[in-house]
Design a protein around this motif. Structure first.
Motif, short mmCIF file in Angstrom:
data_model
loop_
_atom_site.label_atom_id
_atom_site.label_comp_id
_atom_site.label_asym_id
_atom_site.label_seq_id
_atom_site.Cartn_x
_atom_site.Cartn_y
_atom_site.Cartn_z
N PHE A 34 1.04 -1.18 -0.09
CA PHE A 34 0.15 0.18 0.14
C PHE A 34 0.79 1.08 -0.01
N TYR A 36 0.17 4.96 1.48
CA TYR A 36 -0.72 6.02 2.37
C TYR A 36 0.06 7.45 2.27
N GLN A 38 -0.02 11.16 4.23
CA GLN A 38 -0.66 12.10 5.44
C GLN A 38 -0.28 13.38 5.17
N ASN A 41 -1.19 17.48 9.76
CA ASN A 41 -2.12 17.79 10.74
C ASN A 41 -3.35 17.03 10.22
N GLY A 43 -5.10 12.79 9.10
CA GLY A 43 -5.01 11.44 9.13
C GLY A 43 -4.40 10.86 8.05
N LEU A 44 -4.35 9.42 8.04
CA LEU A 44 -3.57 8.89 6.73
C LEU A 44 -4.84 8.45 5.71
N LEU A 46 -5.53 6.19 2.03
CA LEU A 46 -4.93 5.27 1.19
C LEU A 46 -5.15 5.77 -0.05
N PHE A 90 3.63 7.26 3.00
CA PHE A 90 4.26 5.94 3.62
C PHE A 90 3.99 4.70 2.71
#
Lengths: 116, 114
Positions: A34, A36, A38, A41, A43-44, A46, A90
């Protein structure tokens, strides 16, 4: 055991130029992979996933990644960077042997900077 | 996907105190997880929150420090106990559904311990 290495901690590109974020993985099983993103400030989110189907995976916002088993790589690309792409990315690997649970292992992250 | 919310979104706490973070999903999920993201770092899995039983902790994390509850299929809590400045991090919950191995993440709780 599984592991992920993101080869660049920081990548800087100019707006409109291609993006390449590099990722190598290690896995004892056929992994799922995967990417991701971010944003500051936030969230992550997909971006895309590879789960043993087509090796070239298309994701959101024009990103795509190619699974290369021979090179144990899953690099993320985009033909033309936009200012809004500036974020932390990530690469993540998941092993799920015997359906025992989908443990995720995160790479160290790559901070993408986009210059006007 | 589903909507995953966390409370509080951020907090500043004194050392020696405890903080409980809540994670709510708007649909029933198979698995829920808690992660820590230390400043400038990647995510590290703390534990898998098991519905109706004790959480499964990763190496380096213990129940006394990070007690976790999961009373049903949509809700979980993580408590950071006896906090020290080293606990200052973003704590994120995630959820996944049976048959799918991607996880969806909440917005995170930014904790600062003074």
């Amino acid at each position: 055991a599984q592991s992920v290495t993101q080869l660049d901690s920081h990548v800087s590109v100019s707006e409109g130029t291609p993006v390449l974020l590099r990722c190598n993985y290690s896995s004892s099983y056929s992994p799922s992979l995967f990417w991701y993103v971010q944003h500051p400030n936030k969230g992550l989110q997909l971006l895309l996933k590879y789960t043993s189907a087509a090796t070239l995976v298309k994701g959101i916002n024009g990103f795509e990644a190619e699974f290369k088993k021979s090179e144990t790589s899953f690099h993320l690309t985009k033909p033309s960077a936009h200012m809004s792409d500036a974020a932390e990315y990530f690469c993540v690997v998941s092993e799920n042997p015997n359906n025992a649970g989908n443990m995720l292992t995160f790479g160290g992250g790559t901070r993408l900077m986009v210059k006007p | 996907s589903a909507v995953i919310s966390q409370k509080p979104s951020r907090d500043i706490c004194q050392r020696g105190t405890s903080l409980t973070i809540q994670c709510q999903v708007d649909s029933q999920v198979t698995m829920m997880f808690w992660y820590r993201q230390q400043p400038g770092q990647s995510l590290t899995l703390i534990a898998t929150a098991n519905q109706g039983s004790e959480a499964t902790y990763e190496s380096g994390f213990v129940i006394d420090k990070f007690p976790i509850s999961r009373p049903n299929l949509t809700f979980s809590t993580l408590t950071v106990s006896n906090m020290s400045p080293e606990d200052s991090s973003i704590y994120l919950c995630s959820a996944s559904w049976g048959g799918y191995n991607e996880q969806f993440f909440g917005p995170g709780t930014r904790l600062t311990v003074l």
